[in-house]
Every structure is written in structure tokens, then in C-alpha cells.
Design a protein around this motif. Structure first.
Motif, PDB file in Angstrom:
ATOM      1  N   MET A   1      -3.588  -2.884   2.151  1.00 37.03           N
ATOM      2  CA  MET A   1      -4.559  -2.322   0.710  1.00 37.03           C
ATOM      3  C   MET A   1      -4.332  -1.770  -0.348  1.00 37.03           C
ATOM      4  SD  MET A   1      -6.244  -0.482   4.229  1.00 37.03           S
ATOM      5  CE  MET A   1      -7.854  -0.163   4.905  1.00 37.03           C
ATOM      6  N   GLN A   5      -8.524   0.723  -1.960  1.00 42.16           N
ATOM      7  CA  GLN A   5      -9.909   0.482  -0.112  1.00 42.16           C
ATOM      8  C   GLN A   5      -9.277   0.736   0.897  1.00 42.16           C
ATOM      9  OE1 GLN A   5      -7.946  -3.238   0.425  1.00 42.16           O
ATOM     10  NE2 GLN A   5     -10.098  -4.530  -0.428  1.00 42.16           N
ATOM     11  N   LYS A   6      -8.054   1.946   0.349  1.00 45.95           N
ATOM     12  CA  LYS A   6      -7.443   3.111   1.135  1.00 45.95           C
ATOM     13  C   LYS A   6      -8.280   3.963   1.270  1.00 45.95           C
ATOM     14  CE  LYS A   6      -2.917   1.863   1.302  1.00 45.95           C
ATOM     15  NZ  LYS A   6      -1.545   2.126   1.232  1.00 45.95           N
TER      16      LYS A   6
END
Length: 171
Positions: A1, A5-6
Motif C-alpha cells: 500500500m 491508499q493507507k
């Protein structure tokens, strides 16, 4: 990730925690894909969901709001069960944990309050929101039915007496 995205995952988890009545924290180590699918199906029928989560992302999403006791729940392979109704996810998760040795309920939280395993089990024994609504409607309708029966009883008795006199005169 990657970092974006995190951040999206953290925001999604914040939404889950805000909307959930209660979050049940579970360990699923050793479950097969078929068993996880079965558990997800059981939860879905009750209006709940199961999500495998990354511990560090959950802790960032919570931001220390449930304290060290809450952060201690997120060790090892963790999945969370959640629903808008605080009882439904706990019921299905505890029942599945009884049926399957590889799945265990670790604890949970409701808002800011951290629940241990026994508290989640106690939460699972409560009636769901729909069951409570049905009981209330039943209690509200019961007096109306009794009143209708009491009001109709004298008229029925009078009709039987008149019918008996009519039958006696005809004979």
C-alpha cells in the motif's frame, strides 16, 4: 500500500467506527477461505460485516480514542465484525466462535468503552433492535385486543340469551 491508499483505508475505518453500534474484535488464525465465507454470509444475513484489518491502520484510525486497553486488542491476525445494531455482530461472532475452535472473540468496543470477551458475550445475549421493537408493538396491541374482547362479551351474552328465549318459545 502506498501512502494515499493507507490514508483512504484509515478514513474508511474511521467511518466504520463512527457508524457501528459496536465493533467486535476477533482472531481468525487457521480459518479456511470457505469458513471465512460462511462467517461473512452469516453476518450479512444479520446486517453485519466482517473485515480483516491491519492493526497499525486501525490504531491510527482510532487515534488513541479508546486508550491502551483498546489498542491491546489489536495484536496478531485481527478481523472486526460490526453493524449499526450493537447486538447482531456480537451474536453471530460469539456463536461462530462456539462452533469453530480456530475463531475466537477477543473483545470489542462501543463508542469509547472497551469491552472484554465476557462483555461481548453478555452483549450477544441481549435481544436485537428488531426483537425489541416487536415486543413493544406486541405490548401496545395486547391491551387493545383485550378491550375489544371485553366490549364484545356483553353483546354476545345478550345475543345468546335472546336466542335461548327464542328457541324456548319456538319449542
Amino acid at each position: 500500500m502506498d501512502r494515499a491508499q493507507k490514508q483512504d483505508a484509515i478514513e474508511a475505518l474511521k467511518g466504520v467506527f463512527a457508524d457501528a453500534g459496536a465493533v467486535v474484535v476477533t482472531h481468525y488464525k487457521g480459518l479456511t477461505v470457505a469458513e471465512m465465507t460462511d462467517l461473512r454470509g452469516r453476518l450479512r444475513t444479520e446486517g453485519a460485516k466482517l473485515q480483516v484489518v491491519k492493526n497499525t491502520l486501525v490504531q491510527k484510525a482510532l487515534g488513541g480514542s479508546i486508550g491502551e486497553a483498546g489498542d491491546a486488542l489489536f495484536k496478531g491476525p485481527v478481523a472486526i465484525a460490526f453493524a449499526a445494531d450493537p447486538v447482531s455482530a456480537a451474536k453471530v461472532a460469539t456463536q461462530y466462535a462456539k462452533d469453530n475452535d480456530k475463531f475466537s472473540v477477543i473483545g470489542g468496543f462501543m463508542g469509547q468503552q472497551v469491552l472484554d470477551k465476557t462483555s461481548v458475550t453478555a452483549l450477544a445475549t441481549l435481544p436485537s433492535l428488531d426483537q425489541l421493537r416487536a415486543k413493544i408493538i406486541g405490548l401496545l396491541q395486547a391491551p387493545a385486543t383485550k378491550i375489544a374482547g371485553v366490549l364484545q362479551a356483553p353483546a354476545g351474552q345478550l345475543a345468546r340469551v335472546v336466542g335461548a328465549y327464542a328457541a324456548k318459545d319456538a319449542a
